[in-house]
Design a protein around this motif. Sequence first.
Motif, PDB file in Angstrom:
ATOM      1  N   SER A   4       0.850  -1.183   0.000  1.00 36.85           N
ATOM      2  CA  SER A   4       0.000   0.000   0.000  1.00 36.85           C
ATOM      3  C   SER A   4       0.884   1.231   0.000  1.00 36.85           C
ATOM      4  O   SER A   4       1.917   1.264   0.635  1.00 36.85           O
ATOM      5  N   HIS A   5       0.473   2.267  -0.731  1.00 34.80           N
ATOM      6  CA  HIS A   5       1.252   3.496  -0.801  1.00 34.80           C
ATOM      7  C   HIS A   5       0.482   4.623  -0.155  1.00 34.80           C
ATOM      8  O   HIS A   5      -0.704   4.804  -0.398  1.00 34.80           O
ATOM      9  N   VAL A   6       1.142   5.390   0.678  1.00 33.43           N
ATOM     10  CA  VAL A   6       0.528   6.505   1.391  1.00 33.43           C
ATOM     11  C   VAL A   6       1.107   7.786   0.846  1.00 33.43           C
ATOM     12  O   VAL A   6       2.315   7.956   0.820  1.00 33.43           O
ATOM     13  N   ALA A   7       0.234   8.696   0.397  1.00 33.83           N
ATOM     14  CA  ALA A   7       0.706  10.006  -0.039  1.00 33.83           C
ATOM     15  C   ALA A   7       1.277  10.730   1.150  1.00 33.83           C
ATOM     16  O   ALA A   7       0.845  10.549   2.266  1.00 33.83           O
ATOM     17  N   GLY A   8       2.247  11.637   0.918  1.00 32.17           N
ATOM     18  CA  GLY A   8       3.065  12.228   1.980  1.00 32.17           C
ATOM     19  C   GLY A   8       2.299  12.750   3.174  1.00 32.17           C
ATOM     20  O   GLY A   8       1.874  13.888   3.179  1.00 32.17           O
ATOM     21  N   VAL A   9       2.086  11.902   4.153  1.00 30.67           N
ATOM     22  CA  VAL A   9       1.471  12.310   5.398  1.00 30.67           C
ATOM     23  C   VAL A   9       2.497  12.117   6.489  1.00 30.67           C
ATOM     24  O   VAL A   9       3.028  11.044   6.661  1.00 30.67           O
ATOM     25  N   SER A  10       2.785  13.165   7.244  1.00 30.77           N
ATOM     26  CA  SER A  10       3.853  13.102   8.235  1.00 30.77           C
ATOM     27  C   SER A  10       3.383  12.417   9.485  1.00 30.77           C
ATOM     28  O   SER A  10       2.195  12.301   9.755  1.00 30.77           O
ATOM     29  N   ARG A 165      -6.358   1.832   6.886  1.00 29.74           N
ATOM     30  CA  ARG A 165      -6.040   2.718   8.009  1.00 29.74           C
ATOM     31  C   ARG A 165      -4.529   2.877   8.120  1.00 29.74           C
ATOM     32  O   ARG A 165      -3.783   1.905   8.143  1.00 29.74           O
ATOM     33  N   ARG A 166      -4.097   4.141   8.193  1.00 35.20           N
ATOM     34  CA  ARG A 166      -2.677   4.440   8.294  1.00 35.20           C
ATOM     35  C   ARG A 166      -2.152   4.045   9.677  1.00 35.20           C
ATOM     36  O   ARG A 166      -2.876   4.051  10.672  1.00 35.20           O
ATOM     37  N   LEU A 167      -0.848   3.765   9.732  1.00 33.88           N
ATOM     38  CA  LEU A 167      -0.185   3.403  10.979  1.00 33.88           C
ATOM     39  C   LEU A 167       1.114   4.180  11.123  1.00 33.88           C
ATOM     40  O   LEU A 167       1.787   4.473  10.134  1.00 33.88           O
ATOM     41  N   VAL A 168       1.466   4.488  12.362  1.00 36.24           N
ATOM     42  CA  VAL A 168       2.759   5.089  12.682  1.00 36.24           C
ATOM     43  C   VAL A 168       3.488   4.145  13.633  1.00 36.24           C
ATOM     44  O   VAL A 168       2.932   3.738  14.658  1.00 36.24           O
ATOM     45  N   GLY A 169       4.713   3.760  13.310  1.00 35.41           N
ATOM     46  CA  GLY A 169       5.505   2.910  14.179  1.00 35.41           C
ATOM     47  C   GLY A 169       6.107   3.713  15.318  1.00 35.41           C
ATOM     48  O   GLY A 169       6.669   4.791  15.105  1.00 35.41           O
ATOM     49  N   LEU A 170       6.010   3.195  16.535  1.00 38.77           N
ATOM     50  CA  LEU A 170       6.449   3.919  17.726  1.00 38.77           C
ATOM     51  C   LEU A 170       7.772   3.414  18.291  1.00 38.77           C
ATOM     52  O   LEU A 170       8.313   4.019  19.213  1.00 38.77           O
ATOM     53  N   ALA A 181       4.828   2.486   4.031  1.00 33.33           N
ATOM     54  CA  ALA A 181       3.378   2.426   3.789  1.00 33.33           C
ATOM     55  C   ALA A 181       2.764   1.175   4.408  1.00 33.33           C
ATOM     56  O   ALA A 181       1.959   0.481   3.792  1.00 33.33           O
ATOM     57  N   ILE A 182       3.139   0.885   5.661  1.00 37.09           N
ATOM     58  CA  ILE A 182       2.544  -0.230   6.395  1.00 37.09           C
ATOM     59  C   ILE A 182       1.215   0.239   6.971  1.00 37.09           C
ATOM     60  O   ILE A 182       1.163   1.179   7.778  1.00 37.09           O
ATOM     61  N   VAL A 183       0.123  -0.409   6.560  1.00 34.68           N
ATOM     62  CA  VAL A 183      -1.226   0.002   6.944  1.00 34.68           C
ATOM     63  C   VAL A 183      -2.066  -1.235   7.236  1.00 34.68           C
ATOM     64  O   VAL A 183      -1.608  -2.369   7.095  1.00 34.68           O
ATOM     65  N   VAL A 184      -3.293  -1.005   7.646  1.00 33.87           N
ATOM     66  CA  VAL A 184      -4.290  -2.077   7.768  1.00 33.87           C
ATOM     67  C   VAL A 184      -5.200  -1.992   6.552  1.00 33.87           C
ATOM     68  O   VAL A 184      -5.778  -0.934   6.270  1.00 33.87           O
ATOM     69  N   HIS A 185      -5.317  -3.094   5.823  1.00 35.11           N
ATOM     70  CA  HIS A 185      -6.217  -3.135   4.666  1.00 35.11           C
ATOM     71  C   HIS A 185      -6.763  -4.551   4.518  1.00 35.11           C
ATOM     72  O   HIS A 185      -6.336  -5.473   5.223  1.00 35.11           O
ATOM     73  N   SER A 186      -7.688  -4.729   3.620  1.00 38.53           N
ATOM     74  CA  SER A 186      -8.211  -6.074   3.347  1.00 38.53           C
ATOM     75  C   SER A 186      -7.533  -6.629   2.104  1.00 38.53           C
ATOM     76  O   SER A 186      -6.955  -5.892   1.294  1.00 38.53           O
ATOM     77  N   ALA A 187      -7.586  -7.957   1.970  1.00 36.16           N
ATOM     78  CA  ALA A 187      -6.967  -8.609   0.816  1.00 36.16           C
ATOM     79  C   ALA A 187      -7.720  -9.893   0.477  1.00 36.16           C
ATOM     80  O   ALA A 187      -8.237 -10.576   1.371  1.00 36.16           O
ATOM     81  N   TRP A 188      -7.759 -10.202  -0.817  1.00 34.89           N
ATOM     82  CA  TRP A 188      -8.459 -11.409  -1.274  1.00 34.89           C
ATOM     83  C   TRP A 188      -7.806 -12.680  -0.748  1.00 34.89           C
ATOM     84  O   TRP A 188      -8.465 -13.722  -0.610  1.00 34.89           O
ATOM     85  N   TYR A 189      -6.535 -12.610  -0.413  1.00 35.63           N
ATOM     86  CA  TYR A 189      -5.803 -13.809   0.007  1.00 35.63           C
ATOM     87  C   TYR A 189      -5.897 -14.067   1.503  1.00 35.63           C
ATOM     88  O   TYR A 189      -5.193 -14.932   2.033  1.00 35.63           O
ATOM     89  N   VAL A 190      -6.777 -13.319   2.195  1.00 34.90           N
ATOM     90  CA  VAL A 190      -7.017 -13.543   3.624  1.00 34.90           C
ATOM     91  C   VAL A 190      -8.478 -13.934   3.804  1.00 34.90           C
ATOM     92  O   VAL A 190      -9.376 -13.094   3.669  1.00 34.90           O
ATOM     93  N   GLY A 206       4.098  -6.547   4.049  1.00 34.29           N
ATOM     94  CA  GLY A 206       4.395  -6.121   5.416  1.00 34.29           C
ATOM     95  C   GLY A 206       3.202  -5.498   6.112  1.00 34.29           C
ATOM     96  O   GLY A 206       3.239  -5.246   7.313  1.00 34.29           O
ATOM     97  N   CYS A 207       2.121  -5.244   5.359  1.00 30.65           N
ATOM     98  CA  CYS A 207       0.909  -4.674   5.942  1.00 30.65           C
ATOM     99  C   CYS A 207       0.134  -5.720   6.739  1.00 30.65           C
ATOM    100  O   CYS A 207       0.320  -6.926   6.560  1.00 30.65           O
ATOM    101  N   PHE A 208      -0.740  -5.230   7.620  1.00 33.64           N
ATOM    102  CA  PHE A 208      -1.667  -6.101   8.334  1.00 33.64           C
ATOM    103  C   PHE A 208      -2.908  -6.261   7.453  1.00 33.64           C
ATOM    104  O   PHE A 208      -3.835  -5.450   7.507  1.00 33.64           O
ATOM    105  N   ALA A 209      -2.923  -7.289   6.631  1.00 33.41           N
ATOM    106  CA  ALA A 209      -4.046  -7.525   5.728  1.00 33.41           C
ATOM    107  C   ALA A 209      -5.037  -8.470   6.395  1.00 33.41           C
ATOM    108  O   ALA A 209      -4.659  -9.562   6.849  1.00 33.41           O
ATOM    109  N   VAL A 210      -6.291  -8.043   6.490  1.00 37.18           N
ATOM    110  CA  VAL A 210      -7.362  -8.842   7.077  1.00 37.18           C
ATOM    111  C   VAL A 210      -8.338  -9.220   5.969  1.00 37.18           C
ATOM    112  O   VAL A 210      -8.210  -8.780   4.821  1.00 37.18           O
ATOM    113  N   SER A 211      -9.331 -10.032   6.310  1.00 42.00           N
ATOM    114  CA  SER A 211     -10.300 -10.436   5.296  1.00 42.00           C
ATOM    115  C   SER A 211     -11.231  -9.280   4.960  1.00 42.00           C
ATOM    116  O   SER A 211     -11.450  -8.368   5.774  1.00 42.00           O
ATOM    117  N   THR A 212     -11.797  -9.326   3.770  1.00 43.53           N
ATOM    118  CA  THR A 212     -12.764  -8.309   3.351  1.00 43.53           C
ATOM    119  C   THR A 212     -13.952  -8.271   4.302  1.00 43.53           C
ATOM    120  O   THR A 212     -14.465  -7.192   4.637  1.00 43.53           O
TER     121      THR A 212
END
Length: 233
Positions: A4-10, A165-170, A181-190, A206-212
């Motif tokens: 997933s790609h995130v446009a420049g959000v700080s 959903r965007r994520l920030v590593g702490l 661009a590590i985020v939470v999204h859905s994927a067909w393979y879950v 590397g994203c947290f992909a959950v089921s649709t």
Amino acid sequence: MVASHVAGVSRRELLRTGSVVAAGAIAGPALAGGQLQALAMFQGPVQSPNQRAATVRATPVSPVTIRPDLFRRALAALQRHQSQVVLRDRIALVDFDLPSSKPRFHVVDLASGRSRSLLVSHGRGSDPEHSGWLSRFSNDVGSAASSSGAFVTGDVYVGQHGRSRRLVGLDRTNDNAEPRAIVVHSAWYVSPEMVAQHGKLGRSEGCFAVSTAELEYTLQTLGAGRMIYADKV
């Protein structure tokens, strides 16, 4: 399985988003009365309803679905990052000691102690042989691996994987989550069907992909300003 790609959000903007969403919940009646008493199961004394810096007990009770060692690590991370995780009524824990065929994304309500467990993928860089088991973490850009540590949730956006959903590593182990661009999204393979057919899920970048089917529950339950903690114990 494309990242997933995130446009420049700080980092500051994401944290500000969580703070704005959380401000009313923390300062308002949501943490008054009975809920504060319920939260005391997991936290030390609260000096005032408006104070977020509650002390987590050293020996909390883990939900039966989550290994106690992982739960204790997650609560320690919640305490450590309390200034950045502004909503601490619910957290998510990802148990990467389990294979991808098992529900290992645990959403926990800290007030009631109830939890719900979902399927979630790991990164292909963490499982190059596609065995279904995570063998390594990486924080490197281009690694396509999962990272360990605490993440704070940001806002929802619509990207190449749809609503995400965007994520920030702490932590130092995941502080490249934004450039990666590590985020939470859905994927067909879950999905349970994928597990039934192949005995494992597909892999993300590397994203947290959950089921649709579980995406909206995940996005709405976590919201912005809450913590996801991922690790192997």
